[in-house]
Design a protein around this motif. Structure first.
Motif, PDB file in Angstrom:
ATOM      1  N   PHE A  18       0.840  -1.193   0.000  1.00 26.40           N
ATOM      2  CA  PHE A  18       0.000   0.000   0.000  1.00 26.40           C
ATOM      3  C   PHE A  18       0.883   1.253   0.000  1.00 26.40           C
ATOM      4  N   ALA A  19       1.865   1.256   0.913  1.00 23.24           N
ATOM      5  CA  ALA A  19       2.746   2.427   1.003  1.00 23.24           C
ATOM      6  C   ALA A  19       3.540   2.588  -0.280  1.00 23.24           C
ATOM      7  N   SER A  20       4.036   1.480  -0.816  1.00 23.48           N
ATOM      8  CA  SER A  20       4.878   1.562  -2.000  1.00 23.48           C
ATOM      9  C   SER A  20       4.071   2.047  -3.201  1.00 23.48           C
ATOM     10  N   ARG A  21       2.876   1.499  -3.365  1.00 23.02           N
ATOM     11  CA  ARG A  21       2.088   1.875  -4.525  1.00 23.02           C
ATOM     12  C   ARG A  21       1.656   3.337  -4.454  1.00 23.02           C
ATOM     13  N   ASN A  22       1.222   3.773  -3.256  1.00 22.95           N
ATOM     14  CA  ASN A  22       0.769   5.163  -3.125  1.00 22.95           C
ATOM     15  C   ASN A  22       1.929   6.142  -3.111  1.00 22.95           C
ATOM     16  N   GLN A  23       3.140   5.664  -2.903  1.00 22.85           N
ATOM     17  CA  GLN A  23       4.342   6.485  -2.731  1.00 22.85           C
ATOM     18  C   GLN A  23       4.235   7.405  -1.532  1.00 22.85           C
ATOM     19  N   PHE A  24       3.235   7.169  -0.721  1.00 19.41           N
ATOM     20  CA  PHE A  24       2.981   8.072   0.395  1.00 19.41           C
ATOM     21  C   PHE A  24       2.266   7.291   1.477  1.00 19.41           C
ATOM     22  N   THR A  25       2.585   7.589   2.718  1.00 17.24           N
ATOM     23  CA  THR A  25       1.772   7.012   3.769  1.00 17.24           C
ATOM     24  C   THR A  25       1.640   8.022   4.905  1.00 17.24           C
ATOM     25  N   GLY A  26       0.417   8.194   5.378  1.00 18.10           N
ATOM     26  CA  GLY A  26       0.182   9.175   6.436  1.00 18.10           C
ATOM     27  C   GLY A  26      -0.773   8.599   7.464  1.00 18.10           C
ATOM     28  N   PRO A  27      -0.794   9.164   8.656  1.00 16.52           N
ATOM     29  CA  PRO A  27      -1.623   8.581   9.721  1.00 16.52           C
ATOM     30  C   PRO A  27      -3.108   8.555   9.377  1.00 16.52           C
ATOM     31  N   GLU A  28      -3.559   9.480   8.512  1.00 16.94           N
ATOM     32  CA  GLU A  28      -4.998   9.519   8.213  1.00 16.94           C
ATOM     33  C   GLU A  28      -5.448   8.285   7.444  1.00 16.94           C
ATOM     34  N   ASP A  29      -4.502   7.584   6.822  1.00 15.89           N
ATOM     35  CA  ASP A  29      -4.882   6.387   6.078  1.00 15.89           C
ATOM     36  C   ASP A  29      -5.187   5.215   6.994  1.00 15.89           C
ATOM     37  N   PHE A  30      -4.936   5.354   8.281  1.00 15.54           N
ATOM     38  CA  PHE A  30      -5.079   4.201   9.168  1.00 15.54           C
ATOM     39  C   PHE A  30      -6.108   4.454  10.260  1.00 15.54           C
ATOM     40  N   ALA A  31      -7.215   5.047   9.849  1.00 12.53           N
ATOM     41  CA  ALA A  31      -8.278   5.351  10.803  1.00 12.53           C
ATOM     42  C   ALA A  31      -9.041   4.080  11.162  1.00 12.53           C
ATOM     43  N   LEU A  32      -9.834   4.190  12.178  1.00 18.69           N
ATOM     44  CA  LEU A  32     -10.636   3.060  12.661  1.00 18.69           C
ATOM     45  C   LEU A  32     -11.483   2.449  11.552  1.00 18.69           C
ATOM     46  N   MET A  33     -11.939   3.308  10.626  1.00 12.43           N
ATOM     47  CA  MET A  33     -12.841   2.804   9.599  1.00 12.43           C
ATOM     48  C   MET A  33     -12.173   1.756   8.710  1.00 12.43           C
ATOM     49  N   VAL A  34     -10.839   1.749   8.637  1.00 15.86           N
ATOM     50  CA  VAL A  34     -10.167   0.716   7.846  1.00 15.86           C
ATOM     51  C   VAL A  34     -10.435  -0.656   8.462  1.00 15.86           C
ATOM     52  N   SER A  35     -10.263  -0.755   9.778  1.00 12.88           N
ATOM     53  CA  SER A  35     -10.558  -2.029  10.452  1.00 12.88           C
ATOM     54  C   SER A  35     -11.996  -2.436  10.204  1.00 12.88           C
ATOM     55  N   VAL A  36     -12.884  -1.448  10.338  1.00  9.88           N
ATOM     56  CA  VAL A  36     -14.304  -1.742  10.180  1.00  9.88           C
ATOM     57  C   VAL A  36     -14.590  -2.233   8.762  1.00  9.88           C
ATOM     58  N   ASN A  37     -13.977  -1.569   7.782  1.00  2.24           N
ATOM     59  CA  ASN A  37     -14.182  -1.980   6.397  1.00  2.24           C
ATOM     60  C   ASN A  37     -13.711  -3.401   6.159  1.00  2.24           C
ATOM     61  N   VAL A  38     -12.530  -3.730   6.680  1.00  2.00           N
ATOM     62  CA  VAL A  38     -12.011  -5.079   6.454  1.00  2.00           C
ATOM     63  C   VAL A  38     -12.916  -6.109   7.126  1.00  2.00           C
ATOM     64  N   LEU A  39     -13.372  -5.774   8.315  1.00  5.39           N
ATOM     65  CA  LEU A  39     -14.295  -6.701   8.998  1.00  5.39           C
ATOM     66  C   LEU A  39     -15.558  -6.885   8.157  1.00  5.39           C
ATOM     67  N   CYS A  40     -16.048  -5.792   7.603  1.00  9.40           N
ATOM     68  CA  CYS A  40     -17.234  -5.883   6.750  1.00  9.40           C
ATOM     69  C   CYS A  40     -16.962  -6.800   5.564  1.00  9.40           C
ATOM     70  N   ILE A  41     -15.757  -6.698   4.999  1.00 10.16           N
ATOM     71  CA  ILE A  41     -15.416  -7.546   3.853  1.00 10.16           C
ATOM     72  C   ILE A  41     -15.544  -9.011   4.235  1.00 10.16           C
ATOM     73  N   VAL A  42     -14.982  -9.342   5.400  1.00 12.72           N
ATOM     74  CA  VAL A  42     -15.001 -10.738   5.832  1.00 12.72           C
ATOM     75  C   VAL A  42     -16.432 -11.218   6.040  1.00 12.72           C
ATOM     76  N   ILE A  43     -17.259 -10.357   6.614  1.00 12.25           N
ATOM     77  CA  ILE A  43     -18.597 -10.815   6.987  1.00 12.25           C
ATOM     78  C   ILE A  43     -19.573 -10.753   5.817  1.00 12.25           C
ATOM     79  N   ILE A  44     -19.456  -9.715   5.003  1.00  7.83           N
ATOM     80  CA  ILE A  44     -20.377  -9.607   3.874  1.00  7.83           C
ATOM     81  C   ILE A  44     -20.225 -10.798   2.944  1.00  7.83           C
ATOM     82  N   GLY A  45     -18.970 -11.199   2.735  1.00  6.98           N
ATOM     83  CA  GLY A  45     -18.741 -12.328   1.843  1.00  6.98           C
ATOM     84  C   GLY A  45     -19.264 -13.620   2.436  1.00  6.98           C
ATOM     85  N   GLY A  46     -19.294 -13.717   3.737  1.00  2.42           N
ATOM     86  CA  GLY A  46     -19.653 -14.965   4.403  1.00  2.42           C
ATOM     87  C   GLY A  46     -18.452 -15.411   5.216  1.00  2.42           C
ATOM     88  N   MET A  47     -18.678 -15.539   6.538  1.00  3.11           N
ATOM     89  CA  MET A  47     -17.549 -15.838   7.422  1.00  3.11           C
ATOM     90  C   MET A  47     -16.814 -17.106   7.030  1.00  3.11           C
TER      91      MET A  47
END
Lengths: 365, 419, 522
Positions: free
Chosen positions: C420-449
């Motif tokens: 992620f950091a390499s592709r964006n050529q940039f990494t900042g603290p705003e990219d790692f907000a709580l919503m990222v965890s929530v989104n990934v969890l949603c991915i796991v559950i929406i697809g089917g645990m």
């Protein structure tokens, strides 16, 4: 010797846990000693200010945390949209106060005297009631639309539904009311930044009217809730449903109705907290519920989720930790959430069900 | 059951793929914007490209008659920071709207949401460069998002003009496309420290910031500069943005006995701080803000508590153009200019500067308008424009605010220029 | 009859509320514009200040039809007179409510009241459009008329439709008895054919290779993000889907991976300049160590306690990264720029190269996850997920396996963070907000645990859908939130549920006794 050690059943994990705990405890004691007596960097007046602001914020956190705990106690789900329920209460209260401020008081003859300033306390009571009721309604609808169809689904499914509802409500509020920050129009009596001056040491510390008002109201609401849960029929059926839904149903309790009422009560408290937030702090927009929501959830877990006095204690403790923690440890105020979360982790390592939480049965967890 | 799942997967894949594919040509009736992909293919048939386009390093944007000249923007339009994005997009769109167009072509703002996050900034940039009628970028709004977007625009030759990305490093990377109207943190901090020490005569100040890159950048400069001048910074404290109670950090700062508090951050936090000023025991202490705290919102929402506060702005005190803009902005959007953020005026100028640059290089041939991209990049860098914020003239790295700051103080709930 | 009127009123009330909400958020004119676009109507008439009223009327008619459709319940087939009543009562109620709202708002508007201070979407242009540029009373009458007529039409249409489908189903069942059997067999034998399978795989492979070349940098970027989220989803799936531990702070490992990589390869603030591939390895390793640090003390916690502790840990990492304290180390809120990019055959990785690399990694990740799931370890995890006590009793070292799951999950996150950091050529603290965890969890559950194809689908839905919904501009997150809720209600088991995700005892929501069909009993 070795055998004896094994009998104690100490694994590496436990040993590490206790060693880490010991180190942390010693470090904390040393820091506290240093900042309070050796360095003495803050005077008594400053400590007083920390204490006051911590208690006021703690009261608000407690009210929201109770909502999490009530819902968790009955449905074992994290109501992620609870912060948004509070946010809508804040908006409702704002509109009521604006209306009071816009209408001039009848009979006074003075056009510039608004209803709000003529009768500040009735106006505030109505504001609180409307704000809390709107939140209660939202809580009720939320359960009915987003959670009820999911009874019996896997545990994490309602959590995702709640996250969806949270995103929806937040954006709905932004689209309805616009992105700008708004500010509560307090009655002149309760204007922000005014209060009693209490002499502490050589200086005097301000005890704000709004803060005192919020704190007293939150204590009253919590006392009311405790009475409701302990004494009334509804409270009994709530406890029964929390204990065992099937048995409660067999005893003639309408489980769905009790769950609905639980959401209404938790929404009501969140709405009251939202209006308090507005009156005490003033500024808000559609995002206002998110951070208090997360904090209150933390508070609920800190006290033991599912346990009502636990949520109250957890909320107060979190409020105090946020204001006193950085000062006691002598680190940046920017890191107050780090302190709060670290304490949470430490508490849970040593008391896995929170400060006041009972040990949950296996099948509940 | 399995076959059903397979079907669902296929449908979802098809839906997402069909969305990825270029716009279908057999449906020319859909959305006006979507037709914009076509000109690229028809470029070859436009009896060869004009020489100016063939010479240009990045080629030309070709805009057929009936299309609009698009100016892109990546801004936080949703979420916590949406007031900045909304305000700035409104300011720019007003500038595009009051302009009477170029040879029959009118301008259009294409604002996309970034939520303020760097990652989404790059996504928006990638989307902008795929639209051939986007000729310039007004933005991005936050430094992080701008940082992430810059390399993408650099490759495509899209000039940027940001009204609000203040991170000093942005112009230090040798970018040809990036310019800004905003004042860098370094300049502003220096001016502020000088004013505090030399003109206002303070020797002990406290420095606070909101933990963001903008606030921290300013605070660091002020601290260094003030100490270099011989003053003493008695406290340096950061707060968590977005909260509603700052009594604790303010009390901690108050206990060190500063004469003034410098704050780097935005109006939201400044207003809350100001309202808790006396609660924290800072009654006699001066509040000194930055260009993020300037604006009507501050005076509206602090009332009597905000008396005496100082802030900076790029906008010179009332001019005729400014009041005309203020009136039009208020009528059109239902909020006062400066109410949503402090950048309404810079946003308007951003639009103006970009239009001026486009009109310098664009030309009409046949039924098409040609905008040579490389030439436009240079034209923006060579801007010489007078707007609401004064003279806009870029230096060799793309710092375009040439007129310097104006300091304001709240007197009787109104910002007045500081003597 | 009473139920008919009741149902009709209900439907009318619901649509009236929805429609009023749409007016207040300003969606009505957007919808009218979209309709205009689809029909090819001109957006702006000669008189530039007025929008074409016809488009709005079509939208109102559509909402009216919707009212009529929902007055009939699913599967019911009431008599025609009943349908008539349902349609009429629904339409009239909806029309009355909306008409009254329009009348009130319109009258105030005519008197020059500006609502925008409180409701920014009720500006003059929008209100004029809603009033069809006529008087409030005439406009509200039009609303009433349209709602009533089209609701009636909708109800009748639905009735007709149910009758038709009933007939069709009958026909179909007769037909299927004759044809279906042979058809199905053919299809199965075709799918079962190994040659066919191999051919399909090669085709998909070629497709995957060429897609990034043709679909342009924007879609490469979006699909790259989707691929990174697939990797994250695969990792979190090991923790949540396989071993059943609810972790809400997964972003912490993602952030440590990204920051380790960025700090080791970027010229500022440290100028380490490490070899990129070594840096990728190191960032994965650091993430694993972070997992160990977190996991050892807290993995004894269960359920929501674990969730909040990990959530807190994620926040701690983010706050520390951007704090003044660690600014010298991490560059604070400014983030790290010019993160290293790999070089392939003498030139820096392009977006196409990244896409190919990500696709390869996703395939590898899928393979690893699949093998893990089918292994002895995987079975142990599933045992823990279904019932920890029983698993322990049968001799599974639950603590060990839980930590193993966390470490593997952290490794996936670290790797994707570096990418992620390499592709964006940039990494900042705003990219790692709580919503990222929530989104990934949603991915796991929406697809089917616990389901691997589900994760791919989930990542497309979570990260691809909001980009697709960009056409909806300001309304996209609103639509997204509503879709999440609807998706959970319609398919609570996930889009592509795994085979062995039973409604286990421990995994059941709302009932401490593990009874699945509470609804029937109450």
């Amino acid at each position: 010797m070795i055998k004896k050690f094994q009998n104690l059943n100490i694994t590496w994990g436990t040993a590490l846990r206790y060693i880490a705990g010991l180190i942390v405890a010693v470090y904390l004691l040393w820091r506290i000693l240093q900042t309070t007596s050796i360095q003495g960097s803050y005077g008594p007046d400053t400590w007083m200010r920390f204490l006051i602001t911590g208690l006021v914020i703690g009261g608000i956190y407690s009210l929201i945390a109770i909502g999490y705990t009530l819902v968790y106690g009955i449905l074992f789900m994290i109501n992620f949209a609870h912060g948004e329920v509070m946010m809508l209460g804040t908006f409702a209260g704002y509109f009521v106060l604006e209306a009071f401020a816009a209408i001039s008081a009848p009979g006074s003859g003075d056009q510039s005297l608004s209803l709000l300033n003529a009768y500040p306390f009735p106006a505030l009571v109505i504001t609180f009631f409307v704000g809390a009721s709107v939140s209660a309604l939202i809580g009720y609808l939320l359960e009915k639309i987003a959670y009820r169809p999911l009874r019996g689904a896997q545990r994490l499914i309602p959590l995702i539904s709640a996250i969806g509802a949270s995103i929806f409500l937040q954006n709905a509020a932004q689209l309805l009311f616009g992105p700008q920050r708004r500010q509560y129009t307090n009655p002149d009596l309760l204007w922000r930044g005014t209060g009693w001056m209490i002499p502490v040491g050589e200086k005097s510390v301000m005890l704000t009217y709004t803060g005192t008002f919020s704190f007293i109201l939150s204590i009253l609401l919590m006392a009311g809730l405790l009475i409701l849960v302990k004494k009334t029929r509804l409270g009994k059926s709530m406890r029964a449903v929390a204990e065992n839904k099937q048995a409660a149903a067999l005893m003639g309790i309408d489980v769905d109705a009790v769950i609905s009422k639980t959401f209404i009560i938790s929404g009501f408290l969140a709405g009251a907290a939202g209006v308090m937030w507005g009156i005490h702090n003033g500024l808000f927009n559609h995002y206002v519920g998110f951070i208090p929501g997360i904090k209150a959830f933390t508070a609920a877990v800190l006290g033991g989720v599912g346990n009502i006095p636990g949520a109250m204690v957890g909320g107060m403790l979190l409020g105090l930790l946020e204001s006193l923690g950085p000062a006691i440890l002598g680190i940046d105020f920017q890191l107050k959430d780090v302190i709060a979360f670290t304490i949470l982790i430490l508490v849970l390592i040593f008391r896995p069900s929170g400060l006041l939480g009972e040990t949950l049965k296996e099948d509940k967890v | 059951m399995k076959f059903k799942n397979f079907l669902i997967l296929m449908i979802v894949l098809l839906v997402s793929l069909s969305a990825c594919a270029p716009e279908p040509i057999e449906e020319p009736a859909t959305a006006e914007e979507e037709q914009t992909d076509e000109p690229v293919e028809s470029v070859e048939e436009v009896d060869g490209l004009p020489q100016a386009c063939l010479d240009d390093a990045f080629g030309c944007a070709v805009i057929p008659q009936g299309e609009t000249i698009k100016i892109g923007m990546g801004a936080p339009l949703l979420g916590d920071y949406s007031m900045f994005g909304t305000d700035i997009s409104q300011g720019v769109s007003l500038a595009l709207q009051v302009d009477d167009g170029f040879e029959g072509w009118t301008y259009e703002l294409v604002a996309e949401d970034t939520g303020g996050a760097p990652e989404a900034g790059a996504a928006v940039a990638n989307k902008m460069v795929t639209d051939p009628t986007v000729v310039a970028i007004a933005g991005h709004i936050f430094s992080g998002s701008t940082e992430a977007a810059m390399p993408i625009y650099e490759k495509a030759g899209l000039p940027m003009m940001s009204p609000s990305a203040t991170e000093p490093g942005l112009t230090q990377q040798g970018s040809k496309v990036f310019n800004r109207l905003a004042f860098t943190d370094a300049d502003q901090g220096m001016f502020a420290a000088n004013l505090l020490f030399s003109q206002l005569g303070f020797s002990k100040i406290a420095v606070m910031h909101d933990g963001g890159s903008y606030g921290q950048g300013l605070a660091d400069v002020v601290q260094a500069e003030f100490e270099a001048l011989g003053g003493e910074v008695v406290a340096y404290e950061a707060i968590t943005p977005g909260e509603a109670d700052y009594v604790a950090p303010l009390s901690a700062v108050a206990s060190t006995g500063p004469e003034a508090v410098y704050f780097g951050g935005y109006a939201a936090e400044a207003i809350v701080m100001m309202n808790q000023w006396s609660q924290a025991g800072l009654d006699d202490v001066l509040f000194f803000g930055c260009d993020g705290t300037y604006g009507v919102e501050f005076t509206d929402k602090t009332g009597a508590n905000g008396e005496g506060a100082i802030a900076v702005s790029l906008v010179p005190p009332d001019s005729e153009e400014k009041s005309a803009f203020d009136q039009q902005y208020g009528e059109q959007f239902g909020v006062e200019a400066g109410e949503l953020s402090a950048f309404s005026w810079s946003a308007f100028d951003t639009g103006g500067v970009l239009i001026a640059a486009i009109e310098k290089v664009a030309f009409v041939e046949g039924n098409n308008l040609f905008v040579p991209r490389g030439a436009l990049v240079e034209a923006v860098r060579n801007s010489n424009y007078v707007g609401l914020t004064g003279l806009v003239k870029c230096d060799e790295v793309g710092e375009c605010n040439a007129s310097g700051p104006t300091f304001y103080q709240v007197v009787d709930r109104v910002w007045l220029p500081l003597e | 009859m009473i139920t008919a009127i009741k149902d009709g009123l209900r439907a009318g009330l619901i649509t009236a509320i929805i429609f009023t909400f749409l007016i207040l958020i300003g969606f009505t004119s957007v919808a009218a514009n979209i309709i205009g676009d689809i029909l090819g109507n001109p957006q702006v008439l000669n008189n530039e200040t007025r929008l074409p009223v016809g488009n709005l009327l079509i939208f109102i008619a559509l909402v009216g039809l919707f009212t009529g459709l929902v007055t009939l319940k699913k599967g019911s087939n009431p008599p025609w007179t009943d349908v008539l009543f349902r349609g009429l009562t629904g339409g009239i109620l909806a029309g009355l409510i909306v008409g009254t709202v329009i009348y009130i708002v319109g009258s105030f508007h005519m008197e020059g009241v500006d609502f925008r201070a409180y409701l920014p979407n009720l500006g003059a242009s929008q209100l004029g459009y809603l009033l069809f540029y006529s008087t409030p009373i005439a406009a509200s009458k039009t609303y009433l008329l349209y709602f009533t007529v089209f609701s009636l039409v909708g109800a009748l249409a639905r009735k007709t439709l149910t009758m038709l489908t009933g007939l069709r189903n009958k026909l179909k069942s007769i037909k299927s008895q004759i044809i279906d059997w042979s058809d199905k067999k053919n299809f199965h034998s075709l799918v079962g054919n190994q040659l066919f399978q191999a051919g399909l795989i090669i085709l998909v492979g070629i497709g995957l290779y060429f897609l990034p070349l043709v679909w342009g940098s924007y879609w490469n970027y979006i699909m790259g993000t989707v691929a990174i989220y697939i990797l994250l989803g695969l990792g979190l799936n090991i923790i949540v889907g396989f071993s059943g531990q609810l972790v809400l702070g997964y972003v912490a490992f993602f952030a440590t991976g990204a920051y380790t990589f960025a700090l080791l390869t970027a010229p500022e603030p440290h100028a380490v300049g490490l070899n990129l591939w070594v840096a990728v390895g190191l960032s994965t390793l650091v993430s694993i160590l972070t997992g160990l640090l977190l996991g050892l003390p807290i993995l004894r916690l269960r359920g929501d306690y674990l969730a909040i502790v990990t959530l807190g840990f994620g926040e701690i990492v983010r706050i520390l990264i951007r704090s003044d304290l660690l600014t010298p180390l991490t560059n604070g809120p400014k983030g790290v720029t010019n993160v290293g990019q790999p070089i392939w055959r003498g030139h820096v990785f392009s977006d196409v190269n990244y896409m190919h690399l990500l696709m390869l990694l996703v395939l590898a990740g899928l393979f690893i996850a699949k093998r893990l799931k089918d292994s002895r370890t995987g079975r142990a995890w599933i045992a823990i997920r279904e019932d920890q006590t029983v698993a322990q009793a049968t001799g599974v070292d639950t603590y060990k396996y839980k930590i193993l799951a966390l470490l593997l999950g952290a490794a996936f996150a670290g790797l994707s963070g570096a990418l992620f950091a390499s592709r964006n050529q940039f990494t900042g603290p705003e990219d790692f907000a709580l919503m990222v965890s929530v989104n990934v969890l949603c991915i796991v559950i929406i697809g089917g645990m616990g389901s691997l194809p589900g994760i791919i689908l989930g990542a497309f839905v979570l990260k691809g859908l909001p980009e697709l919904l960009r056409e909806l501009a300001d309304y996209r997150l609103l639509a997204f939130g509503a879709l999440l809720v609807v998706m959970m209600i319609v398919r609570p088991e996930g889009l592509w549920p795994g085979q062995n995700s039973k409604k286990g005892k421990m995994a059941t929501f709302s009932n401490s006794l593990g009874e699945d069909n509470l609804e029937e009993k109450v």
